[in-house]
Scaffold this active site. Structure first.
Site, short mmCIF file in Angstrom:
data_model
loop_
_atom_site.label_atom_id
_atom_site.label_comp_id
_atom_site.label_asym_id
_atom_site.label_seq_id
_atom_site.Cartn_x
_atom_site.Cartn_y
_atom_site.Cartn_z
N ASP A 154 -5.20 -8.22 -3.23
CA ASP A 154 -5.45 -8.00 -1.81
C ASP A 154 -6.74 -8.64 -1.33
O ASP A 154 -6.80 -9.83 -1.08
CB ASP A 154 -5.42 -6.50 -1.53
CG ASP A 154 -5.36 -6.15 -0.05
OD1 ASP A 154 -5.36 -7.08 0.78
OD2 ASP A 154 -5.31 -4.97 0.28
N HIS B 156 0.83 -1.21 0.00
CA HIS B 156 0.00 0.00 0.00
C HIS B 156 0.87 1.27 0.00
O HIS B 156 0.77 2.07 -0.91
CB HIS B 156 -1.00 0.04 1.16
CG HIS B 156 -1.91 -1.14 1.22
ND1 HIS B 156 -2.72 -1.49 0.16
CD2 HIS B 156 -2.13 -2.07 2.20
CE1 HIS B 156 -3.40 -2.59 0.48
NE2 HIS B 156 -3.05 -2.96 1.70
#
Length: 453
Positions: free
Chosen positions: A326, A275
């Site tokens: 994810d 991220h």
């Protein structure tokens, strides 16, 4: 030795698309898919020779899904609407995690990894932290859950890097809550002792992960980093996904999460921050200067309202980029590649931050490198024979001339356009059908029902 030959109607060879490419694949006497490697790549072959398998469309190196939580797939379609934040979404995610067993997790992951193969993914990085029984009691085999994931990948026909994750606390100075007890080994030393038993296989490599700076106390970060460094394996970490975590880290330690990781020896070329959303200029310099990678997960970052990370600035600073699905709101690495460019356009209000070739490299070669498979992700002699073919005649892809195949793949195609996926020189997906999991939608439906009740 055995040998197979593939004729690729069009192939992306790293910087350009070439028509008529002949690829030979050699495998060992055992015939295991995992050991198949590209023996030769010959261009300028206008028609397939006798006996060659024909792959019509645009063939790319296999895609690497650098960041996965397989059990999150059970949340798709149920958490995308309504109000709330990352933190309220997390409670719903924990409810699914509470219901997992080695058997149900195996069934779910097998179906999820089969879905990935259908989307052209040949390798997954599984960020794995559901280790123990609810309440924290270990299974008879302390790695039963990790072994379930490794077996699931084998049965779905793809490679896996099991990023066994250290997760010890609910927050800075807080013990694990009732959901998190099954994630925790109690200490980084106990985590390392359990992980040391895990063994690599032809299709599986073992890496490490620090869940986040809130979940691993600062005085135990070096233990995880040292374990990974000693074994020379990948080390991944959720980093600055949420501003609340940044604020809490500043309050507890007087520094950003990135600086905290740097001070404890976590950053470096084998490390990937996942991220990397809310960073200071100093954070970006630390990550880039150390060669620490960045895995962007644009669909999840949008879905959870996390924000848009400074991917372009990170890459300019020296941080290699990779991509992940994810939470699996969608499983589509072409969409993730496209989204990284389009999100940056939204953030900066300018266009053209990456070429299509650069985005494909993030989805293939650089993703494999981040997962400890530097011998995959390219169509060249000696590389693992992992590749995927995107149709150029669907309603999404029809029209552009073939030499623009890279642009078509990134900016027009989707996972639904994948026709073939080859791992180790053997078909896992042929003509849009999975060869090992005959009915992937039913497998997903049954597995999700088992964990959702």
């Amino acid at each position: 030795m055995t040998e197979r030959t593939y004729w690729l109607e069009h192939a992306w060879l790293g910087t350009f698309v070439e028509p008529g490419v002949l690829v030979t694949v050699s495998s060992g006497d055992g015939g295991a898919a995992a050991d198949g490697r590209i023996g030769a790549v010959r261009t300028g072959v206008p028609s397939p020779p006798p006996g060659a398998e024909i792959l019509r469309g645009l063939t790319l190196p296999g895609l690497a899904n650098t960041h996965s939580h397989a059990f999150h797939r059970a949340l798709r379609g149920t958490v995308q609407v309504g109000s709330g934040t990352f933190w309220t979404w997390r409670e719903l995610m924990y409810a699914v995690a509470d219901r997992l067993t080695p058997d149900t997790y195996h069934a779910l992951a097998r179906a999820v990894y089969a879905e990935m193969a259908l989307a052209g993914v040949t390798c997954v990085g599984e960020f794995h932290y559901v280790h123990h029984q609810p309440g924290g009691t270990r299974y008879t085999d302390p790695n039963a859950m990790g072994e379930a994931l490794i077996a699931a990948a084998a049965e779905a026909g793809i490679r896996i890097t099991l990023l066994d994750t250290c997760y010890l606390s609910a927050g800075f100075g807080e013990p694990p809550d009732r959901h998190q007890q099954r994630f925790s080994d109690g200490s980084a030393d106990a985590w390392a002792e359990r992980c040391a038993v895990l063994e690599e296989r032809d299709h599986a490599r073992i890496g490490a992960a620090i869940h986040s700076v809130r979940a691993v106390p600062a005085d135990q970060l070096a233990t995880v980093a040292g374990w990974a460094q000693e074994r020379r394996v990948p080390l991944h970490v959720h980093l600055s996904e949420q501003t609340a975590e940044n604020d809490a880290c500043l309050a507890a330690h007087g520094r950003t999460p990135t600086r905290l990781l740097a001070d404890h020896g976590v950053l470096g070329p084998r490390t990937t921050g996942v991220h990397n959303t809310h960073l200071t200029d100093d954070d970006i310099a630390l990550l880039g200067g150390s060669g620490t990678g960045t895995c962007m997960c644009p669909t999840t970052e949008r879905d959870l309202a996390d924000g848009i990370g400074p991917a372009a600035a990170l890459q300019r600073a020296g941080s290699p980029l990779s991509l992940g699905s994810d939470s699996h709101a969608v499983i589509d690495l072409l969409e993730e590649a496209r989204a990284m460019e389009l999100d940056e356009r939204l953030r900066t209000r300018t266009r053209g931050h990456w070429t299509a070739a650069a985005l494909l490299r993030a989805a293939s070669e650089d993703g494999h490198a981040a997962l400890g498979w530097p011998d995959a992700g390219t169509l060249e002699p000696g590389a693992l024979a992992d590749f995927t073919t995107v149709a150029l005649d669907t309603v999404r892809t029809a029209g552009p001339v073939p030499r623009l195949g890279a642009e078509t793949a990134v900016f027009a195609a989707s996972a639904a356009d994948v026709r073939h996926t080859v791992v180790g020189g053997r078909h896992v997906v042929r003509d849009g059908a999975h060869a090992l999991v005959p009915d992937v939608p039913s497998a997903l439906a049954d597995a999700i029902a088992a964990v959702r009740g």
